[in-house]
Structure formats: structure tokens, C-alpha cells
Design a protein around this motif. Sequence first.
Motif, PDB file in Angstrom:
ATOM      1  N   ILE A  24       0.829  -1.205   0.000  1.00 34.69           N
ATOM      2  CA  ILE A  24       0.000   0.000   0.000  1.00 34.69           C
ATOM      3  C   ILE A  24       0.864   1.256   0.000  1.00 34.69           C
ATOM      4  O   ILE A  24       0.544   2.258  -0.649  1.00 34.69           O
ATOM      5  CB  ILE A  24      -0.995  -0.040   1.182  1.00 34.69           C
ATOM      6  N   ARG A  27       2.186   1.740  -3.443  1.00 35.49           N
ATOM      7  CA  ARG A  27       1.120   2.300  -4.271  1.00 35.49           C
ATOM      8  C   ARG A  27       0.984   3.809  -4.014  1.00 35.49           C
ATOM      9  O   ARG A  27       0.809   4.600  -4.947  1.00 35.49           O
ATOM     10  CB  ARG A  27      -0.179   1.565  -3.917  1.00 35.49           C
ATOM     11  N   SER A  28       1.088   4.196  -2.741  1.00 38.46           N
ATOM     12  CA  SER A  28       0.961   5.627  -2.430  1.00 38.46           C
ATOM     13  C   SER A  28       2.146   6.416  -2.998  1.00 38.46           C
ATOM     14  O   SER A  28       1.996   7.576  -3.393  1.00 38.46           O
ATOM     15  CB  SER A  28       0.843   5.847  -0.919  1.00 38.46           C
ATOM     16  N   MET A 415      -6.214 -10.673  -1.989  1.00 33.79           N
ATOM     17  CA  MET A 415      -5.842  -9.744  -0.909  1.00 33.79           C
ATOM     18  C   MET A 415      -6.585 -10.109   0.369  1.00 33.79           C
ATOM     19  O   MET A 415      -7.686 -10.666   0.331  1.00 33.79           O
ATOM     20  CB  MET A 415      -6.260  -8.314  -1.285  1.00 33.79           C
ATOM     21  N   ALA A 419      -6.716  -5.447   3.762  1.00 32.74           N
ATOM     22  CA  ALA A 419      -5.810  -4.823   2.779  1.00 32.74           C
ATOM     23  C   ALA A 419      -6.640  -4.256   1.628  1.00 32.74           C
ATOM     24  O   ALA A 419      -6.340  -3.173   1.094  1.00 32.74           O
ATOM     25  CB  ALA A 419      -4.801  -5.835   2.265  1.00 32.74           C
ATOM     26  N   THR A 423      -6.630  -0.369   0.683  1.00 36.39           N
ATOM     27  CA  THR A 423      -6.302   0.041  -0.685  1.00 36.39           C
ATOM     28  C   THR A 423      -7.400   0.937  -1.248  1.00 36.39           C
ATOM     29  O   THR A 423      -7.126   1.971  -1.888  1.00 36.39           O
ATOM     30  CB  THR A 423      -6.105  -1.201  -1.578  1.00 36.39           C
ATOM     31  N   LEU A 426      -7.087   4.353   0.263  1.00 32.30           N
ATOM     32  CA  LEU A 426      -6.012   5.111  -0.402  1.00 32.30           C
ATOM     33  C   LEU A 426      -6.482   5.627  -1.762  1.00 32.30           C
ATOM     34  O   LEU A 426      -6.313   6.808  -2.093  1.00 32.30           O
ATOM     35  CB  LEU A 426      -4.767   4.224  -0.568  1.00 32.30           C
ATOM     36  N   ASP A 427      -7.079   4.735  -2.550  1.00 30.81           N
ATOM     37  CA  ASP A 427      -7.498   5.118  -3.901  1.00 30.81           C
ATOM     38  C   ASP A 427      -8.499   6.271  -3.881  1.00 30.81           C
ATOM     39  O   ASP A 427      -8.517   7.108  -4.773  1.00 30.81           O
ATOM     40  CB  ASP A 427      -8.130   3.917  -4.622  1.00 30.81           C
ATOM     41  N   VAL A 432      -3.040   6.989   3.752  1.00 32.88           N
ATOM     42  CA  VAL A 432      -2.302   5.722   3.809  1.00 32.88           C
ATOM     43  C   VAL A 432      -2.383   5.155   5.216  1.00 32.88           C
ATOM     44  O   VAL A 432      -1.897   5.768   6.175  1.00 32.88           O
ATOM     45  CB  VAL A 432      -0.811   5.909   3.436  1.00 32.88           C
TER      46      VAL A 432
END
Lengths: 478, 478
Positions: A24, A27-28, A415, A419, A423, A426-427, A432
Amino acid sequence: MSVLNKATFNPRVVSAEYAVRGAIVLRSNEYQKQLAAGAELPFDKIIPCNIGNPQILGQKPIHFHREVLALVNVPGLVDHPEAPSIFKEDAIARAKHYLAKIPGGTGAYGHSKGHEVIRHEVCDFLERRDGYPADPETIFLTDGASQAVQGILRALIRDENDGILVPIPQYPLYSATIAMNGGSLCGYYLDEAASWGTSTDELKRAIEAGREAGKEVRALVVINPGNPTGQCLSENNMRDIVQICKDEKLVLMADEVYQENVYTEDKHFVSFKKVLKDMGPDFDDVELASFHSTSKGFTGECGRRGGYMELVNFTAEAMEQFYKMVSVNLCSNIEGQLMVGMMTNPPVEGDASYESYISQRDGVLESLKRRALKLVAAFNELEGVTCNAAEGAMYTFPKITVPEKACEEAKERGMAPDAFYATALLDATGIVVVPGSGFGQEDGTYHFRSTILPPEEAIDEVIEKTSKFHAEFMDKYR
Amino acid sequence: MSVLNKATFNPRVVSAEYAVRGAIVLRSNEYQKQLAAGAELPFDKIIPCNIGNPQILGQKPIHFHREVLALVNVPGLVDHPEAPSIFKEDAIARAKHYLAKIPGGTGAYGHSKGHEVIRHEVCDFLERRDGYPADPETIFLTDGASQAVQGILRALIRDENDGILVPIPQYPLYSATIAMNGGSLCGYYLDEAASWGTSTDELKRAIEAGREAGKEVRALVVINPGNPTGQCLSENNMRDIVQICKDEKLVLMADEVYQENVYTEDKHFVSFKKVLKDMGPDFDDVELASFHSTSKGFTGECGRRGGYMELVNFTAEAMEQFYKMVSVNLCSNIEGQLMVGMMTNPPVEGDASYESYISQRDGVLESLKRRALKLVAAFNELEGVTCNAAEGAMYTFPKITVPEKACEEAKERGMAPDAFYATALLDATGIVVVPGSGFGQEDGTYHFRSTILPPEEAIDEVIEKTSKFHAEFMDKYR
């Protein structure tokens, strides 16, 4: 044909996981780059609540500490005629003191345990804190507490038959290091319904289970105040833990890096050293390693990689081995050592920096407390979410209900359900957090860890965005 | 009953040895304390020639580097009206640059590989040095080179069947780390009669011997310039080494921390990265890890624990595992990272600090060269002693003849003959050197390693005292 690929890499390393900087976070980082390149995303910034890193979120360093670092680093600066127009007089005096006591200054290797002048400051601090003497020979200054923890685990773990008792949930440094050293993690569950308490029955169950599985259980890790769980142990509870270590012949590893971070009126931090010593000379055979760091508390100097461990009641033979282990690294970084010195020996009443020091200290701690209360209260308002009070440390660890349909979609994507949730958060928001599966949790429960570190004005934004996201997520998968 | 004693401690740790900080150094620490307490000893000070620690022996830090460290550490200092009366303008500009590029400053955790701004500076340096591009994603900033070496060895060593080719004599970080990870050291001998050269026949012999002993030989360590031996490899020799790594499927670990320290006119440092790239795309499957440090060269910032490694030609899978390994440590200390930045991107012509930088740089390197020549010449004057030229690095490694009677007395005391010699030298003179047995040497030969770091006026004292001691020692045991 390469020598190193996933199949030929040391399998103990391959098996280790470290979610605090895991998928994650990567990804961030990608989103961060896209934002910097002007991309249009559903959010305009990343808010990193994944890691206890106060200064990246705007916490100011303690000014005295930084003045001393500057003064020791530039040759001649302590005597420069313009120095007093920039630096406080107690900072200049402290820098002179360190320069006189540290041969070669900050650019030279020092003693492998750390410079004596700093180890003495640590001992004075421990004596004031606990009321018991401390011996500089038992203090090891380290590159953060992580390095100290890794050293003790390396000493303990001979092979997969050696077991280490670790709380679940835990800080993944422990699980990752045990995996990398090829040992076995023996989990004991913290009781979420009892404010993440540690019960002796559960500890005994975990010891028994480890032994039944053929493990020699060698050590017990306690994180107090808890990470990610934030609980603060009572002295009664701590005495029980020490008694178990004595009865079951376990090294007690006390992760006490959050000792300054306690936010409830009715609890305060007590060290395992004090509890053990209070129990009298019968307990002088209980081996205790306690860890502290400059990264947490109100100091928040993570990038400095400063820390120390105190080794109590270890044999002379073991101490000799520990010394050899650290000597292979030559020494920990000297400015981290100096930061430990200033953390344990801050300005006192009458010093020129005293008022500013106290005002910074209290400002940070009071603000962290307000933020902890606010976040916990907000999480408890969300549908299907319960969150224990953050009595200490720097985190909230809410339990979330992940709807069945979301669990199915997570499974399809390979996943863990939390998680998947983190995610999606975050998206949608740029916030985060770390899924509970990265710390361990009871089967069938889901959590995430969020730090309490965004500045007060940003905490409202975190709450607003998380609440909106959560409602939409629950609606989508209901 | 303790959990940890010598019999129950991780036996891999117990088996490791690290002579650079071993028994003789501990003995010298005791003498140091006695001297401080006013004791009468045969000498009035300890002269530490055991370790490459320039600043403890009076080498001055590069002033620009230290100014930048001071400026980044005190909030607001770069804009303080008095700052220009203390700090040079290019130091202020550099500090502003770093502060703009490093979120949260020196007190925050950064990227686990190190801050991007510094990794870019390293890549620019590598491109200038080698004439080939370098990718910031392949650079890992570490707490000194030691940490980087330990990481690569941890990745490679799965169990005792994995072998690592290490020169004999070697820097004991390698033997100690291989022992702690439970691997097997496969020694290849450097040829003392050929200026400590590396012959491909000897390398092939060592690989064969390792395989016959059932080992999977996975990597080859080359220290260039050599430690403790000081030799500087030729490009021809290096090409042969790369070819062997390709043919035998070995990771090449290039310890290049002494790359600035070359003292002969007819040799210069060439990196393994350049040699490998010069050999063309056929060699793009040779995995190369090269190491550098802020501790050596003319920077000499040992206490900073700054360093980096470049990982060339590793698989994406391996790179992912390396990233995870460093992420468990969160990040290396930020000031060590900044020191790497300044080492690789120093002031250039026209900058305010340029002249002082050049004068410091050349002053240190020229003086080291004079000291190396002087010490080697003096050792070659001693009865039964021969000493190769110190072409590079920071050490001399003379071969000594230990008389039979001294060997017998050493044996009675359970010491290696050269450890006996080095202990006697310390007892008589206060000079601390490391016996050759701590580095490995051909059976029946004896050596010691002495740094060339005492300041020029003290070098004469070292020579005088060592010569007097040596003559008396030889007479006593003749």
C-alpha cells in the motif's frame, strides 16, 4: 542465468513480511509521483498515516537538541564570536561538554557500545526514572531501537526450534526479524474486549502451545505502550509477566519506545526495570532487555536513528557476545548517540533553553492527546467500527466490519479483506493506513492502523474523508 | 539459571571473530583508563593504529560538509541574518537545496533506499567516474558500507553449504558476517611475493576446493584497494575476475571504500562497474554489488555511518527482496545520507568553498602518501621484517619473523605468535596494531596491520618506538 532470484534468495528473507512499508505504501508512492507530475486524482495530496514519523507531518524538532548538533559539527563554532547571536548559551555549553568528552568528535568511530559520556547520561535518566542504579556497561547505544531488537533476536534464535513469544497484534519488526533469523514466532493474543490487555492465562496457553509444537520458548516480547494497540500495562499485570519469565525461563524483551506517549489521566508509564527491581533480589536472574528510541515520544527524531538498550541481569558471557556483535558494526552513528544524550538529559530549570523546551514538549504531548481522542471518537461513529482508546503510543487500531461482498472481491484479487479496504481508502482519499493483517489479528477480525500524527487541522480532514469513504464503501458492498 | 550463556547463545555468533576490536583493543582501553587515572606505565599515551579512524588522530573534517550539516539541522538557520557571517554562501545554498528536497528534514524517516536527491547525486558521481549511466533505483544508501555488505551476505547465505570466496588476508567484517549467517568462507590467497596480487589460478583453485567440499560457491569478494594489504588491482586483473564471475556464476562483491586512497604514481583506481561495462553487453548477466563509504578517502567521516551500494545487473525479484530487507530498518541515518551527497557532489570551481575544499583534500591525500612511504620504509629496515608498498587504502601489513622461543611462549599462553608480538608491542609502547591472524594469512607466516593514520609528527614516534621495541623483542627471544 542469475545467481539471485526469488527461488535462490535466502528463503528466510523471502518469507519475511513488513507491511508498514509494504504494497500500500508503494502504491501511495506511485500516486505521489503522479500528483507531482500534475495528474488528476480523486485527492490532491497523500496523507501518510502508515508510520510513526512525526516530523514529516510538521512536528517541529526540539530546538535545543538541534542547536547542539549544529555546534558540535562545525569546528570552532562554539567559540565563534557570532555564535551567541544564533545559539543559546546552554546549547553552546553542552556542545563544549560533548566535544571535550568525545575524542575525534562526531566524525570518528567511538566505542562500540557508544560514547561513555552518553551512556552515563542514559544511566542518570534511568536512575531518576526508576529509582534504581544503572550501569553504563549495560547500556548499548544503537542505530534506533530496531537494531537493538534485531541484535537480541539474533542472539536468541539458533534455528527453527527456538520460539519467541510475540503479541498479536504486533509491530512487524518482530515477525520479520524472527523470520529472517529462521526462528519460530509463538503468538499470544491481546484481548481487544479488555482494552488490548495481556492475560497470564493466554501467555501460559501460548507457551504450552509452543512447547507442544516442539519449540524451545526462549523470550517474551512486550510492547508497552502497545504498538499498534496503544494499551498501557498496569503494574500488577507487569509483575505477573515478570513472574512468568522467571518461572518459564524467558528473556523479557521490553519495547518501551513509547514511554513518553501516555494520554490517559489514570495511567502512567512504569518500566519493566522498575517492576523487576521492586520484586526484589529473587528476580535478579530474570534477563531483561529494554529498548528506547529518539524517534518517538515528543522528540520524534526518526531520521537520526538514535536509540539504546539496557541489558539487565545477563551473564558476563552473554554480555561479551553482545559486545562482539555490535563491534562488527564498529559503532552506531554519533549524532544519533548525541540525540539520545539530549533526550535523556534535556535542559533543566534555569537553563536558557528550558522554557522553550518545556513549551515544545508540552505542546506536542497535549496536541497528540487531543488528536488521539478525536480520531478514536470519530472511528467509533462509523458503521460497524469499534475502536479502543489510544491510551498511549501514536496509533489507533479500529476494528472494522468488512461486508461479505467486499471479502469476496478481496479474495478474488488475492488480498486480505482489510488490505482491500485500506487500498480502497487510499485510492479514494490519498490516506495511507496499514491493514491489520500486517500486524496479526484474531481470525475473522479486520482492523487497520492509523497514526494520530497528522497536524490538528489535518485530523479533521482525515476524519471527514475517512467517514465519507467508509459510508460509500459500506453502501457499495452491503 | 540464565537463558543466555556461551553454551546457549546462537553458536553462529559465538563462532564469529572480529580482531579489529578484539582482545588487544580491550587491553589498550584498560591502559587508557589507567593512564587517565594517573598510573605510571612504560608509555604516556595510547596510539591507536588498529583501525582506520582518521579524525580520532587529528584529521580535520571537510569544512563545507560540516557547515551544510549544521545549516540543515537548525530550523530557520539558513535564513538567519547572522548566518552569512559564519557560513559560506555555497553551504547555505546547498542546505536550502537539501531542505527543499527532503520532506520533514533530517528528523524524519525517509525512503528505505535513501532520499532520492542524494541517490541522484551518487548517480551523477558514478557517471562522471565511469562514463556509464547509473540508475537511482539501484542505489541503496546505508549506515556505512558494513551494513551493505551484511545485507548482501544475508541474501546469499542460506545455510552452511553456501560458500563465499574471500581473500586471505581479508577485512574481518567478511569472515565475521559469514560466520554469523552460518555460511562457509572459501578463502583464496593473495600473493604476497607479487605485491598481494590476485591470480586467476588461485581463484579457480579456491572455487574447485569449495565445490569439492560440497559447497555451492555463490559470490566472490574483492577488496580494491586492499584491506589490510593495500594493493591496487590492474584493469587486466579485474577483467579476469569479471570473466570468472561470469563463467562460474558468482555475484561479484566489490569493496571499493578506499577508491580515493591510491598513493602510487603508476596506478589509479578503476571501478568494477566500469570494467564490467567496458566488457560489453555479454556481461550484463554478471551481478555486481559495489560498496562505498564516507568513512575513508579524504572525507574520513567514520562516526557518520554513511555509505551506499550500487546493485548492477540484479534481477527484479532480487531487487524487491533487497528493498524489503532495508525497509525493516526503515531507513539509514539521514545525516550519513547527506554526507554521501556531499562526498559525491563536492564544491566545484567558482563555489565559495572550492579552494578550501581542494586544499583540504590534497593536504590529506598527500600527507597520507608521505606517511605510507615512511612507514613501509621503516618496517623494511627491521630485522626479519618485509613490507610491501601500501599502494592504496590506509594500512601497512608487514610480514614479521617471530623467533622460535617467542612462538613457544605464545603457545603456552594460548595466543597466536603475531598476537603475542602485538600484545608485547602494546605493553611496551602503547601502540595498538592488529595481528595478522585476525585477517588470515598463509600458515607459518606472521604479520600485523598498522594504519598509516597517525599525524606526520607522530609517525616518527611510532617508527622510533616500534623499532626500539622490535630490536629488544628479537634480542629477548633470539
